[in-house]
Scaffold this motif. Sequence first.
Motif, PDB file in Angstrom:
ATOM      1  N   LEU A  29       0.645  -1.456  -0.387  1.00 43.54           N
ATOM      2  CA  LEU A  29      -0.549   0.439   0.257  1.00 43.54           C
ATOM      3  C   LEU A  29       0.863   1.366   0.077  1.00 43.54           C
ATOM      4  N   GLY A  30       2.254   1.839  -0.565  1.00 48.78           N
ATOM      5  CA  GLY A  30       2.955   2.238  -0.247  1.00 48.78           C
ATOM      6  C   GLY A  30       2.316   3.031  -1.458  1.00 48.78           C
ATOM      7  N   LEU A  31       2.047   3.565  -2.630  1.00 44.09           N
ATOM      8  CA  LEU A  31       1.692   3.892  -3.741  1.00 44.09           C
ATOM      9  C   LEU A  31       0.606   4.882  -2.699  1.00 44.09           C
ATOM     10  N   THR A  32      -0.827   3.640  -2.411  1.00 42.50           N
ATOM     11  CA  THR A  32      -2.303   4.392  -1.724  1.00 42.50           C
ATOM     12  C   THR A  32      -2.026   5.166  -0.624  1.00 42.50           C
ATOM     13  N   GLN A  33      -1.072   4.896   0.237  1.00 44.68           N
ATOM     14  CA  GLN A  33      -0.813   5.889   1.427  1.00 44.68           C
ATOM     15  C   GLN A  33       0.754   6.477   0.963  1.00 44.68           C
ATOM     16  N   ALA A  34       0.721   7.259   0.159  1.00 45.45           N
ATOM     17  CA  ALA A  34       2.349   7.738  -0.048  1.00 45.45           C
ATOM     18  C   ALA A  34       1.880   9.133   0.342  1.00 45.45           C
ATOM     19  N   ALA A  35       0.764   9.544  -0.139  1.00 42.98           N
ATOM     20  CA  ALA A  35       0.237  11.732   0.510  1.00 42.98           C
ATOM     21  C   ALA A  35      -0.070  11.766   1.917  1.00 42.98           C
ATOM     22  N   VAL A  36      -1.249  10.979   1.965  1.00 43.10           N
ATOM     23  CA  VAL A  36      -1.513  11.062   2.827  1.00 43.10           C
ATOM     24  C   VAL A  36      -0.587  10.966   4.701  1.00 43.10           C
ATOM     25  N   THR A  37       0.611   9.847   3.945  1.00 42.83           N
ATOM     26  CA  THR A  37       1.215   9.893   4.977  1.00 42.83           C
ATOM     27  C   THR A  37       2.673  10.919   5.535  1.00 42.83           C
ATOM     28  N   ALA A  38       2.703  11.513   3.854  1.00 44.73           N
ATOM     29  CA  ALA A  38       3.460  12.704   3.670  1.00 44.73           C
ATOM     30  C   ALA A  38       2.743  13.658   4.835  1.00 44.73           C
ATOM     31  N   GLU A  39       1.577  14.350   4.707  1.00 40.67           N
ATOM     32  CA  GLU A  39       0.684  14.933   5.217  1.00 40.67           C
ATOM     33  C   GLU A  39       1.179  14.837   6.711  1.00 40.67           C
ATOM     34  N   LEU A  40       0.961  13.944   6.905  1.00 43.10           N
ATOM     35  CA  LEU A  40       1.528  13.315   8.624  1.00 43.10           C
ATOM     36  C   LEU A  40       2.837  13.414   8.986  1.00 43.10           C
ATOM     37  N   ILE A  41       4.293  13.308   8.036  1.00 44.72           N
ATOM     38  CA  ILE A  41       5.320  13.521   8.503  1.00 44.72           C
ATOM     39  C   ILE A  41       5.016  15.157   8.833  1.00 44.72           C
ATOM     40  N   ALA A  42       4.905  15.553   7.751  1.00 44.09           N
ATOM     41  CA  ALA A  42       5.072  17.550   7.872  1.00 44.09           C
ATOM     42  C   ALA A  42       4.751  17.634   9.189  1.00 44.09           C
ATOM     43  N   THR A  43       3.444  17.288   9.600  1.00 44.90           N
ATOM     44  CA  THR A  43       2.924  17.787  10.976  1.00 44.90           C
ATOM     45  C   THR A  43       3.747  17.480  12.073  1.00 44.90           C
ATOM     46  N   LEU A  44       4.479  16.045  11.829  1.00 44.35           N
ATOM     47  CA  LEU A  44       4.833  15.659  12.679  1.00 44.35           C
ATOM     48  C   LEU A  44       6.133  16.280  12.668  1.00 44.35           C
ATOM     49  N   ALA A  45       6.522  17.117  11.841  1.00 39.54           N
ATOM     50  CA  ALA A  45       8.681  18.180  11.969  1.00 39.54           C
ATOM     51  C   ALA A  45       7.761  19.273  12.235  1.00 39.54           C
ATOM     52  N   THR A  46       6.961  19.524  11.979  1.00 36.62           N
ATOM     53  CA  THR A  46       6.660  21.034  12.639  1.00 36.62           C
ATOM     54  C   THR A  46       5.955  20.620  13.990  1.00 36.62           C
ATOM     55  N   GLN A  47       5.599  19.882  14.554  1.00 31.54           N
ATOM     56  CA  GLN A  47       5.044  19.844  16.066  1.00 31.54           C
ATOM     57  C   GLN A  47       5.957  20.120  17.434  1.00 31.54           C
ATOM     58  N   GLY A  48       5.901  21.215  17.815  1.00 29.73           N
ATOM     59  CA  GLY A  48       6.745  21.464  18.499  1.00 29.73           C
ATOM     60  C   GLY A  48       7.816  22.836  18.366  1.00 29.73           C
ATOM     61  N   GLN A  49       8.143  22.700  17.076  1.00 29.81           N
ATOM     62  CA  GLN A  49       8.760  23.881  16.460  1.00 29.81           C
ATOM     63  C   GLN A  49       8.450  24.946  15.717  1.00 29.81           C
ATOM     64  N   LYS A  50       7.985  24.602  14.727  1.00 25.94           N
ATOM     65  CA  LYS A  50       6.555  25.583  14.053  1.00 25.94           C
ATOM     66  C   LYS A  50       5.555  25.487  13.720  1.00 25.94           C
ATOM     67  N   ALA A  51       5.284  26.452  13.552  1.00 23.35           N
ATOM     68  CA  ALA A  51       3.598  26.476  13.709  1.00 23.35           C
ATOM     69  C   ALA A  51       2.368  26.093  12.270  1.00 23.35           C
ATOM     70  N   SER A  52       2.099  24.829  12.312  1.00 22.53           N
ATOM     71  CA  SER A  52       1.904  23.910  11.142  1.00 22.53           C
ATOM     72  C   SER A  52       0.374  24.856  10.602  1.00 22.53           C
ATOM     73  N   SER A  53      -0.100  25.574   9.296  1.00 20.34           N
ATOM     74  CA  SER A  53      -1.015  25.455   9.133  1.00 20.34           C
ATOM     75  C   SER A  53      -1.750  25.183   8.952  1.00 20.34           C
ATOM     76  N   SER A  54      -1.615  23.536   8.638  1.00 19.22           N
ATOM     77  CA  SER A  54      -2.519  22.105   8.358  1.00 19.22           C
ATOM     78  C   SER A  54      -4.312  22.472   9.290  1.00 19.22           C
ATOM     79  N   ALA A  55      -5.085  22.478   8.698  1.00 21.65           N
ATOM     80  CA  ALA A  55      -6.214  22.086   9.553  1.00 21.65           C
ATOM     81  C   ALA A  55      -7.043  20.225   8.585  1.00 21.65           C
TER      82      ALA A  55
END
Length: 434
Positions: free
Chosen positions: A392-418
């Motif tokens: 399921l790597g292709l299927t789940q790649a885009a949502v995984t990318a959004e989760l990683i971007a959120t993880l990277a910003t937590q506690g360091q930069k404000a995330s604009s993602s809603a």
Amino acid sequence: MGSHDQATQSTARQAEITVIGAGVIGIASALSLSRQGWRVRVIDKHVPGMGASFGNAGHMATEQVFPIADASILMRLPRMLLDPMGPLRLDWRHFPKALPWFTRLLWNLRQTPYQASVSGIRALNEASLGAWRRLLDSVDGTHLLKEDGSFLVYERENSFAAIQALQARMAAQGVAVESWQGNAIRDVAPQLAETIRGGLFFPATGHVVNPFSVVDALTNAAKAEGVEFHQDEVLSGEVHSRGVTLKTARSRPIHADKVLVACGAHSAPLTADLTGIKVPLDTERGYHLMLPREQERLPVAVTSLERRFIMTPMTEGLRLAGTVEFAGLHRPPNMQRAWQLHRLSQGLFKTPLDASEATPWMGFRPSLPDSLPVIDSAQDGKVLLAFGHHHLGLTQAAVTAELIATLATQGQKASSSALALPELTPYRLDRFSS
């Protein structure tokens, strides 16, 4: 110190996140991280998109919410060991090394962990197509995704009960699924044989017209936004107070404030280096056969229940895929398994598929025994992880990318993602810490 060394050292200091792995998950994550304001470098020993992402079936498999195996695998184990052309193959030479992995897989078939795996897969799959729409729209790539649904077809009368049971199980998990008769399926795909009795239609699925073109579009967008790409092999890594230092095969050590491990089936050793946790990662060796003379044969992806493989229409032909082999990372491919897919197709169409100029392929799908990926951060956020998505790597790649971007910003930069993203507990690394 020469000017080249100074430039190299300067570049190394500028990159805040180094992504290790240039498959679809690594590239999508690099682009998402860059758009969150991070300076990003991607390292892979191959050209972007040339690993498992190149040869996947191209199917956006949101309907596949169940783990990679169920209790029937025990009955199939002797055949897996003895049949080199079977749809699920375990190389006897790999069996001793794979035994702990299969033991964990069987342990996860108990009701509670099995249902937890289903819930975790379903959560990612339900968010997947929306994430892909957002991502492809942002790179002018909406034409690369066809959301026309897909079929699972059956031929034998005694398969009807299995199809009904599967439909009930999927519907219970909220999967959009419809029962179709053979004639209705042939109205959509008229070249399918009269022996197709019926099947299931999944309206909330789709396929990409070329998996490599998808990665290429994401790569070009990432480069345009300043993401750096380096063709090199990361050998090891060390976490320290200032971030992470990576040892590579071709260049001097690279420093980054954070790293993302997204190198698929090759992720376990580096994860152990950086976190101290040994992840039970094995590989499903997947094969495909590309038929360049069959571009118009099917309008949507079609899977055969009895023959256990999928056929996906692409711009460059018809891709036959789906066979799984457990043989590790180092044994040479058995391309007869790819050619076996053409033999399996015989009888599914009114006229045989043209295999002239066909090309076989083998790649490594990263698989964990609970069928869930690792999507997490460790070492106070210095190490991000995104691997283990099996088929399921292709299927789940885009949502995984959004989760990683959120993880990277937590506690360091404000995330604009809603965005309404899946909760991360099922995918945590520490489930393997004991």
